[in-house]
Design a protein around this motif. Structure first.
Motif, PDB file in Angstrom:
ATOM      1  N   GLY A 319      -7.158 -10.809  12.237  1.00  0.00           N
ATOM      2  CA  GLY A 319      -7.792 -10.009  13.273  1.00  0.00           C
ATOM      3  C   GLY A 319      -7.005  -8.793  13.694  1.00  0.00           C
ATOM      4  O   GLY A 319      -7.303  -8.186  14.717  1.00  0.00           O
ATOM      5  N   LEU A 320      -5.974  -8.419  12.905  1.00  0.00           N
ATOM      6  CA  LEU A 320      -5.156  -7.264  13.250  1.00  0.00           C
ATOM      7  C   LEU A 320      -5.847  -5.974  12.799  1.00  0.00           C
ATOM      8  O   LEU A 320      -6.827  -5.992  12.062  1.00  0.00           O
ATOM      9  N   SER A 321      -5.308  -4.840  13.254  1.00  0.00           N
ATOM     10  CA  SER A 321      -5.866  -3.549  12.873  1.00  0.00           C
ATOM     11  C   SER A 321      -5.787  -3.364  11.363  1.00  0.00           C
ATOM     12  O   SER A 321      -4.722  -3.531  10.769  1.00  0.00           O
ATOM     13  N   VAL A 322      -6.903  -3.011  10.736  1.00  0.00           N
ATOM     14  CA  VAL A 322      -6.934  -2.732   9.307  1.00  0.00           C
ATOM     15  C   VAL A 322      -6.683  -1.233   9.141  1.00  0.00           C
ATOM     16  O   VAL A 322      -7.600  -0.423   9.218  1.00  0.00           O
ATOM     17  N   ILE A 323      -5.421  -0.871   8.946  1.00  0.00           N
ATOM     18  CA  ILE A 323      -5.034   0.529   8.823  1.00  0.00           C
ATOM     19  C   ILE A 323      -4.342   0.745   7.486  1.00  0.00           C
ATOM     20  O   ILE A 323      -3.831  -0.190   6.869  1.00  0.00           O
ATOM     21  N   GLN A 324      -4.307   2.012   7.041  1.00  0.00           N
ATOM     22  CA  GLN A 324      -3.846   2.285   5.685  1.00  0.00           C
ATOM     23  C   GLN A 324      -2.361   1.993   5.490  1.00  0.00           C
ATOM     24  O   GLN A 324      -1.920   1.776   4.355  1.00  0.00           O
ATOM     25  N   ARG A 325      -1.573   1.965   6.561  1.00  0.00           N
ATOM     26  CA  ARG A 325      -0.145   1.688   6.405  1.00  0.00           C
ATOM     27  C   ARG A 325       0.102   0.295   5.840  1.00  0.00           C
ATOM     28  O   ARG A 325       1.149   0.049   5.234  1.00  0.00           O
ATOM     29  N   TYR A 326      -0.854  -0.631   6.001  1.00  0.00           N
ATOM     30  CA  TYR A 326      -0.681  -1.975   5.459  1.00  0.00           C
ATOM     31  C   TYR A 326      -0.908  -2.029   3.953  1.00  0.00           C
ATOM     32  O   TYR A 326      -0.712  -3.072   3.333  1.00  0.00           O
ATOM     33  N   LEU A 327      -1.334  -0.906   3.358  1.00  0.00           N
ATOM     34  CA  LEU A 327      -1.539  -0.861   1.906  1.00  0.00           C
ATOM     35  C   LEU A 327      -0.506   0.018   1.213  1.00  0.00           C
ATOM     36  O   LEU A 327      -0.695   0.441   0.075  1.00  0.00           O
ATOM     37  N   LEU A 328       0.591   0.280   1.874  1.00  0.00           N
ATOM     38  CA  LEU A 328       1.603   1.158   1.293  1.00  0.00           C
ATOM     39  C   LEU A 328       2.236   0.566   0.040  1.00  0.00           C
ATOM     40  O   LEU A 328       2.476   1.275  -0.941  1.00  0.00           O
ATOM     41  N   VAL A 329       2.531  -0.735   0.048  1.00  0.00           N
ATOM     42  CA  VAL A 329       3.156  -1.353  -1.127  1.00  0.00           C
ATOM     43  C   VAL A 329       2.232  -1.272  -2.346  1.00  0.00           C
ATOM     44  O   VAL A 329       2.661  -0.817  -3.423  1.00  0.00           O
ATOM     45  N   PRO A 330       0.953  -1.677  -2.240  1.00  0.00           N
ATOM     46  CA  PRO A 330       0.083  -1.512  -3.411  1.00  0.00           C
ATOM     47  C   PRO A 330      -0.063  -0.057  -3.855  1.00  0.00           C
ATOM     48  O   PRO A 330      -0.143   0.226  -5.052  1.00  0.00           O
ATOM     49  N   SER A 331      -0.076   0.872  -2.887  1.00  0.00           N
ATOM     50  CA  SER A 331      -0.227   2.280  -3.274  1.00  0.00           C
ATOM     51  C   SER A 331       0.959   2.759  -4.094  1.00  0.00           C
ATOM     52  O   SER A 331       0.806   3.599  -4.987  1.00  0.00           O
ATOM     53  N   LEU A 332       2.147   2.239  -3.817  1.00  0.00           N
ATOM     54  CA  LEU A 332       3.320   2.588  -4.621  1.00  0.00           C
ATOM     55  C   LEU A 332       3.168   2.093  -6.056  1.00  0.00           C
ATOM     56  O   LEU A 332       3.540   2.781  -7.011  1.00  0.00           O
ATOM     57  N   MET A 333       2.625   0.893  -6.219  1.00  0.00           N
ATOM     58  CA  MET A 333       2.460   0.354  -7.558  1.00  0.00           C
ATOM     59  C   MET A 333       1.378   1.094  -8.336  1.00  0.00           C
ATOM     60  O   MET A 333       1.443   1.208  -9.574  1.00  0.00           O
ATOM     61  N   VAL A 334       0.383   1.624  -7.632  1.00  0.00           N
ATOM     62  CA  VAL A 334      -0.610   2.476  -8.298  1.00  0.00           C
ATOM     63  C   VAL A 334       0.086   3.689  -8.907  1.00  0.00           C
ATOM     64  O   VAL A 334      -0.250   4.116 -10.023  1.00  0.00           O
ATOM     65  N   MET A 335       1.066   4.240  -8.204  1.00  0.00           N
ATOM     66  CA  MET A 335       1.821   5.383  -8.735  1.00  0.00           C
ATOM     67  C   MET A 335       2.577   5.002 -10.010  1.00  0.00           C
ATOM     68  O   MET A 335       2.656   5.802 -10.950  1.00  0.00           O
ATOM     69  N   VAL A 336       3.150   3.803 -10.026  1.00  0.00           N
ATOM     70  CA  VAL A 336       3.873   3.348 -11.222  1.00  0.00           C
ATOM     71  C   VAL A 336       2.934   3.318 -12.420  1.00  0.00           C
ATOM     72  O   VAL A 336       3.269   3.833 -13.511  1.00  0.00           O
ATOM     73  N   PHE A 337       1.746   2.749 -12.248  1.00  0.00           N
ATOM     74  CA  PHE A 337       0.809   2.650 -13.373  1.00  0.00           C
ATOM     75  C   PHE A 337       0.216   4.012 -13.724  1.00  0.00           C
ATOM     76  O   PHE A 337      -0.079   4.277 -14.903  1.00  0.00           O
ATOM     77  N   ALA A 338       0.050   4.892 -12.734  1.00  0.00           N
ATOM     78  CA  ALA A 338      -0.395   6.256 -13.042  1.00  0.00           C
ATOM     79  C   ALA A 338       0.649   6.970 -13.889  1.00  0.00           C
ATOM     80  O   ALA A 338       0.311   7.744 -14.797  1.00  0.00           O
ATOM     81  N   ALA A 339       1.921   6.708 -13.605  1.00  0.00           N
ATOM     82  CA  ALA A 339       3.005   7.284 -14.406  1.00  0.00           C
ATOM     83  C   ALA A 339       2.960   6.763 -15.836  1.00  0.00           C
ATOM     84  O   ALA A 339       3.292   7.489 -16.783  1.00  0.00           O
TER      85      ALA A 339
END
Length: 508
Positions: A319-339
């Motif tokens: 029930g916590l705020s669903v904000i984009q900062r909670y997806l920072l770790v997955p977003s970093l891994m997206v960068m790895v695979f984009a690389a």
């Protein structure tokens, strides 16, 4: 005849290093070192050219750190106070003796953490794939402007991410490494609760083959974050679950999306926003290519991506705020695979497929650079960073004027809403009951406390108002709260001082 197919690379150092294997050892070290030096220079220049200040949550860590040193009860229950983070409070307390410069030192630390995070991203991708892919990963991180912006505003997310990524690097280099990884994850678990799931899963991974003595030691590391968090809440508020219940209640009050139903659409939206659509698409392609070419090497980035999604879902479920900062770790891994999509040709043996992939990657990079250069308005970034500097200095000028200093004896300092409370308290070294928000008119549903901010402001003291459009939009009229209470001059108040950003009125 050379093969033009995507042949899986040979095993061994040559396949692992790709193009870098052809370079002398000095050359393989020189390119990353030059990149790191360039990043450090950019960070140092940015730190002094744009003297920004910490965001709301981080300033509260300084305020609570000062309360801790003063021996007073920490004001977790203040009007719309953020969720407390034990490690951030301890760090804030360590900075307090520096005086007025403590907030700028905090910004310096988050910039340093960004450099460390970038080094970790390079190392993670370089060890999993090739140094070329590592360099591309680091470049993608530095050009996803949301991340440098977090550092420029002192968000604790940056040191948190640095700890998570370096823990992954250590584990990747030596599986079940144990104590060093647990230590980093335990520190991260005192910064953000998402690390609780990560360290819990790591405990299961390490404890399975370990003896009982080692299991107990690892269990202590695993439990340290949530236990310290709960004990802090218990000592300060009497409720060990206060951070959880307070955060979910504040999410509802501020109208933020919450609950598990908001997670699926938010995941796509936030990852696209953080990584940008071309990088997100390249990430999907890069994962598919890496899974085909080097399936064993995708384990660590994939594990972090999935755990990050799991914690995001758990946040929604709680029930916590669903904000984009909670997806920072997955977003970093997206960068790895984009690389991988851009630099994965270094995984291939010499041949037509490798050459074609390399040429295509160069063309994509050149096209992306041209597209960005012709469409990105750098003035927007300049305006944002300049505002972060000027609003704070403008607030300090007003609060330290003689007329305002005299007015402090006549009552409370009132501000439009909660956004300036932490800054005013830090600058003037005031307790929670001396700074009120004029939007605080409704008592808390759970405790019955508060709700008297406007009434107390009407009795006298100092009232702060926005003096320009930027402050009005960014800090006052932000979430549909009572506009007259935020913008109308209270009866009996007279002009005391002003800057380009704020005006102050006094009633004695």
């Amino acid at each position: 005849m050379e093969s033009a197919t995507l042949t899986r690379p040979r095993s061994g150092p040559q396949a692992r290093s790709g193009l870098a294997a052809r370079l002398p050892a000095r050359g393989r070290r020189l390119v990353p070192a030059l990149g790191l030096a360039g990043l450090v220079v950019a960070v140092v220049v940015g730190f002094f050219v744009y003297p920004t200040y910490p965001n709301y949550d981080s300033v509260y860590s300084l305020v609570w750190g000062r309360e801790l040193l003063d021996g007073t009860n920490l004001s977790f229950e203040a009007y719309r106070a953020p969720t407390q983070h034990p490690l951030a409070i301890l760090f804030g307390a360590a900075l307090v003796p520096l005086g007025e410069g403590a907030d700028r030192v905090m910004i310096a630390f988050t910039w340093l953490s960004f450099v460390v995070l970038t080094m970790g991203m390079y190392r993670l991708a370089a060890r999993a794939f090739t140094p070329t892919i590592g360099l591309i990963t680091a470049a993608l991180l530095c050009t996803r402007f949301d991340f440098p912006f977090l550092a420029a505003r002192g968000y604790l997310d940056i040191p948190f991410l640095a700890m998570i990524v370096w823990a992954a690097c250590l584990e990747q280099e030596r599986p079940r490494r144990g104590t060093p990884v647990f230590a980093l994850l335990a520190l991260a678990a005192m910064l953000r609760p998402e690390a609780w799931l990560i360290i819990g899963l790591y405990f299961l991974w390490c404890a399975w083959p370990a003896d009982w003595g080692t299991r107990v030691r690892y269990a202590v590391w695993t439990a340290s974050g949530p236990v310290i968090w709960a004990l802090t809440d218990l000592i300060v508020t009497g409720d060990p679950m206060y951070s959880l219940t307070h955060t979910s209640g504040l999410a509802e009050e501020l109208g933020r999306a919450s609950g598990i139903g908001a997670v699926p659409s938010a995941t796509v939206e936030f990852l696209t926003r953080l990584d940008k659509a071309p990088v997100a698409i390249a990430g999907l392609a890069g994962f598919a290519l890496a899974a085909y070419l080097v399936p064993r090497r995708v384990v660590m980035p994939t594990a972090l991506f999935l755990v990050g999604l799991g914690t995001f879902a758990a946040v929604g479920l709680a029930g916590l705020s669903v904000i984009q900062r909670y997806l920072l770790v997955p977003s970093l891994m997206v960068m790895v695979f984009a690389a991988v999509a851009l630099g994965g040709w270094t995984l291939l043996q010499a041949g037509r497929a490798r050459t074609a992939w390399a040429v295509a990657s160069v063309l994509v990079v050149l096209g992306g650079t041209f597209y960005t250069a012709t469409r990105v308005n750098l003035k927007v970034f300049d305006n944002e960073l300049t505002f972060r500097s000027e609003y704070r200095t403008g607030l300090e000028d007003v609060l330290r004027s003689p007329a305002v200093q005299a007015g402090l004896k006549c009552g409370v300092v009132s501000v439009p809403n909660h956004k300036l409370i932490a800054d005013v308290r830090w600058i003037l070294d005031l307790p929670a009951d001396k700074v009120v928000a004029r939007t605080d008119t409704v008592p808390d549903k759970e405790t019955g406390k508060g709700g008297d901010g406007l009434r107390r402001a009407e009795q006298g003291g100092v009232a702060i108002y926005a003096a320009n459009r930027s402050v009005l939009i960014r800090q006052v009229l932000t979430d549909g709260m009572d506009a007259p209470a935020q913008t109308s001059i209270l009866p009996g108040y007279t002009y005391a001082a002003s800057s380009d950003a704020y005006g102050a009125y006094v009633r004695c």
